[in-house]
Every structure is written in C-alpha cells, then in structure tokens.
Design a protein around this motif. Structure first.
Motif, mmCIF file in Angstrom:
data_model
loop_
_atom_site.group_PDB
_atom_site.id
_atom_site.type_symbol
_atom_site.label_atom_id
_atom_site.label_comp_id
_atom_site.label_asym_id
_atom_site.label_seq_id
_atom_site.Cartn_x
_atom_site.Cartn_y
_atom_site.Cartn_z
ATOM 1 N N GLN A 185 -4.006 1.197 -0.753
ATOM 2 C CA GLN A 185 -3.341 0.823 -1.991
ATOM 3 C C GLN A 185 -4.147 1.161 -3.244
ATOM 4 O O GLN A 185 -3.570 1.396 -4.306
ATOM 5 C CB GLN A 185 -3.019 -0.676 -1.980
ATOM 6 C CG GLN A 185 -2.000 -1.070 -0.929
ATOM 7 C CD GLN A 185 -1.556 -2.512 -1.053
ATOM 8 O OE1 GLN A 185 -1.831 -3.188 -2.053
ATOM 9 N NE2 GLN A 185 -0.876 -3.015 -0.036
ATOM 10 N N TRP A 189 -6.554 -12.226 0.899
ATOM 11 C CA TRP A 189 -6.003 -10.947 1.360
ATOM 12 C C TRP A 189 -4.482 -10.942 1.227
ATOM 13 O O TRP A 189 -3.881 -9.984 0.737
ATOM 14 C CB TRP A 189 -6.445 -10.722 2.801
ATOM 15 C CG TRP A 189 -5.865 -9.513 3.487
ATOM 16 C CD1 TRP A 189 -5.322 -8.404 2.900
ATOM 17 C CD2 TRP A 189 -5.793 -9.296 4.899
ATOM 18 N NE1 TRP A 189 -4.905 -7.509 3.861
ATOM 19 C CE2 TRP A 189 -5.187 -8.030 5.093
ATOM 20 C CE3 TRP A 189 -6.190 -10.042 6.012
ATOM 21 C CZ2 TRP A 189 -4.961 -7.500 6.361
ATOM 22 C CZ3 TRP A 189 -5.977 -9.514 7.272
ATOM 23 C CH2 TRP A 189 -5.363 -8.263 7.445
ATOM 24 N N LYS A 221 -3.365 -10.192 -2.089
ATOM 25 C CA LYS A 221 -3.808 -8.870 -2.544
ATOM 26 C C LYS A 221 -5.041 -8.933 -3.438
ATOM 27 O O LYS A 221 -5.310 -8.020 -4.211
ATOM 28 C CB LYS A 221 -2.682 -8.111 -3.271
ATOM 29 C CG LYS A 221 -1.371 -8.070 -2.511
ATOM 30 C CD LYS A 221 -1.550 -7.483 -1.115
ATOM 31 C CE LYS A 221 -0.224 -7.461 -0.357
ATOM 32 N NZ LYS A 221 -0.390 -7.055 1.071
ATOM 33 N N GLU A 258 -5.922 -1.658 4.305
ATOM 34 C CA GLU A 258 -4.872 -1.901 3.311
ATOM 35 C C GLU A 258 -5.395 -1.698 1.897
ATOM 36 O O GLU A 258 -4.711 -1.122 1.040
ATOM 37 C CB GLU A 258 -4.318 -3.317 3.465
ATOM 38 C CG GLU A 258 -3.161 -3.628 2.539
ATOM 39 C CD GLU A 258 -2.604 -5.020 2.759
ATOM 40 O OE1 GLU A 258 -2.052 -5.591 1.797
ATOM 41 O OE2 GLU A 258 -2.708 -5.543 3.891
ATOM 42 N N CYS A 259 -6.615 -2.161 1.645
ATOM 43 C CA CYS A 259 -7.214 -2.022 0.315
ATOM 44 C C CYS A 259 -7.354 -0.545 -0.061
ATOM 45 O O CYS A 259 -6.979 -0.136 -1.164
ATOM 46 C CB CYS A 259 -8.569 -2.715 0.290
ATOM 47 S SG CYS A 259 -9.437 -2.619 -1.302
#
Length: 315
Positions: free
Chosen positions: A172, A141, A144, A168-169
C-alpha cells in the motif's frame, strides 16, 4: 457471603446497564464513578475492576467515548493501586478497551501508556508483555497504522502477523524497489532484541507471502539472501562467518546507512563483539569494521535498538 456479594454487584451492574440502554449516559457515568470511589475506599479492588471494565465497555459500545475512556483510565489506576496480576484476563481487558476507544481520542494514548507502565511495574513474564504488544499491534494494523503496529510487533513474538502486516504495508505504501527494505529493518531489529525465532518467522512469512518476491532461498534480491544467511550465521556464533558475510554483501548493505549500527549491535548480541565502553564513545570493533566496509560516517545511534516503550511513544 461471597455469593451474596457477587449477587449484589450483579444487581448494581444490571441497573447501570439498564440506565445506559435507556440513553441516560451522564447519569450512568456519574454512578459508575461514585461506586468506584466507594469500592476503593473499602479496598474492594476486585469489585472496582469488574464495575469499571463493565461500564467502560458498555459506554464505549454505545459510542460514549469520553465517558468510556474515563472509566478505562480509572481501571488502570485500580490495576496499579491493587498491584493486579498481569495475566491473560487483565491483558484481554486492556486490549479490548484499547480497541474500543476512538483512535483520535487523546485518552486512548494515555490509557495505553498507563497500561504499559502498570505491566512494567509488575515485572510480569515475557509471555504476557509479548501478548499485550501483539494484541495492540493487531489493532493498529487493522486501523492501517502500520508504523504503530510495527512498533508493537517488534516487542511481541508474533512473526506471522508481523510478516503479513509488512506485506500489506509495502503493497500500500512502498515502492517496487523497496520490497526487500521493508522486511530488512524489522528482521535486523528483532535480532538486536535477541529474538532470533521471531526474526526468522517474520522473514519467512514476508518472503513467502509477498506477491512480488519469487520463491527462494536463494532469492533474486541480494539483501534477502543476506538476511537468509545472517539468520543461519547467528546460530553458529562464529564471528569470522559474520564478518565475511557483511563484507561480501557490503554493496547491498550500503543502501541504508543504519544497517552498520544494527549489525554492530547484532555482533554484540550473537558473536561476542565487545561494545564501546560508553554509550557515546567510539564504535566497537565490528562498528569500525562496518563503517570501513560500508564507507560511511553516519552516526545513527538510535537505529540498533529503539528506545524502550515509554508513555510518549505508544502508538
């Protein structure tokens, strides 16, 4: 005698550390390997583990990735040969070295695969297996690598981190219209793994912290409401409640053809639905129902349960 042995090992490690600090990387690496073979010939497994972990960490911290990865692989060999216990200390060693090995180095993949084979061969407690996957998931994680992180979080009990990673995924990489899809697949797969608690924590962490989701429940998005009600329904174990829930929300569930397979598996795990007699045979009762409700003939047999982690799919 034990104090003398430890003192001797300590002096050796100090001398090797000095060689690394002086930039004598090749010489130090060869000495680590020589001592490793000597310790193994004498069945000094504890000394070999201490030597290799210290050396691998030191070389990797000095950006000697090839040499450090080589010692890391030898360390796992010692774990396997000595049948080392899968405990907090050894899990921490594996996690630390995985974090230090350069991410694009092929040996990193080999190291994690070998480490997972070692843990599986020892049949450890679920707690330690979960913790290894959790720590690997957090490392990926941070890098990324959301796909790899999700893969490992699904095999952990850390719903808080999994939910935060998914937020977050999506922020983004996802479309605004996919905000509910990003959490749905993960929650359903946790349930397929009979991990209702982590499914619930993941769902709560995601829906609470995602800036695009208005407070709930109930939610504005139907799929989120379905997941919320499903998590309640699994506690009841009542098949009628489950099938009615799937029927009511079938227009929403048609957005992803894999949901019917996932829900068929959930029906087996929590509601006593009889699975098909053969892996490739006809769908179970709920599977037939779901295909009827969702109006699809897709056959996504890999959706309900990911293949158990093997050497070729570690990150």
């Amino acid at each position: 005698m034990m104090a003398t042995k430890r003192g001797g090992t300590g002096r050796v490690l100090q001398k090797l550390r000095q060689s690394v600090e002086e930039g004598k990387y090749y010489e130090a690496h060869q000495m680590y390997r020589t001592l490793y073979f000597r310790y193994m010939a004498q069945n000094k497994h504890a000394e070999a583990i201490e030597l290799l972990y210290s050396g691998a960490t030191l070389l990797l911290e000095h950006k000697q990735y090839g040499s450090g990865a080589d010692l890391s692989l030898l360390l796992v060999e010692v774990f396997q040969t000595s049948k080392a216990t899968v405990d907090d200390d050894n899990i921490a060693k594996v996690s630390k070295l995985f974090q230090l090995i350069k991410r694009d180095l092929p040996e990193r993949h080999a190291f994690l695969a070998a480490s997972l084979r070692w843990t599986q061969s020892m049949k450890p407690s679920g707690k330690h297996v979960s913790e290894l996957h959790r720590q690997i998931g957090i490392t990926l994680w941070q890098e990324k690598n959301f796909t790899g992180a999700r893969h490992h979080f699904l095999r952990s009990d850390d719903g808080e981190s999994c939910g935060a990673m998914l937020v977050e995924c999506h922020s983004q990489q996802g479309l605004a219209s996919e905000v509910d899809l990003f959490v749905a697949q993960t929650v359903l797969q946790f349930l397929c793994f009979n991990n209702k608690t982590t499914a619930s924590v993941t769902f709560h962490a995601y829906t609470t912290n995602h800036p695009a989701i208005m407070s709930g429940p109930p939610f504005v998005l139907p799929l989120l409401n379905f997941l919320w009600l499903l998590l309640i329904a699994v506690d009841s174990g009542k098949l009628t409640v489950f099938t009615v829930l799937c029927e009511v929300y079938h227009p929403t569930l048609k957005r992803d053809p894999s949901y019917n397979v996932l829900l068929d598996k959930i029906g087996q795990v929590f509601f006593g639905v009889t699975p098909p007699p053969e892996a490739n045979g006809p769908p179970g009762m709920l599977g037939t129902l779901m295909r009827s409700l969702l109006g699809g003939d897709e056959d996504d047999t890999n959706a309900a349960e990911e293949v158990p982690l093997q050497a070729e799919e570690v990150d």
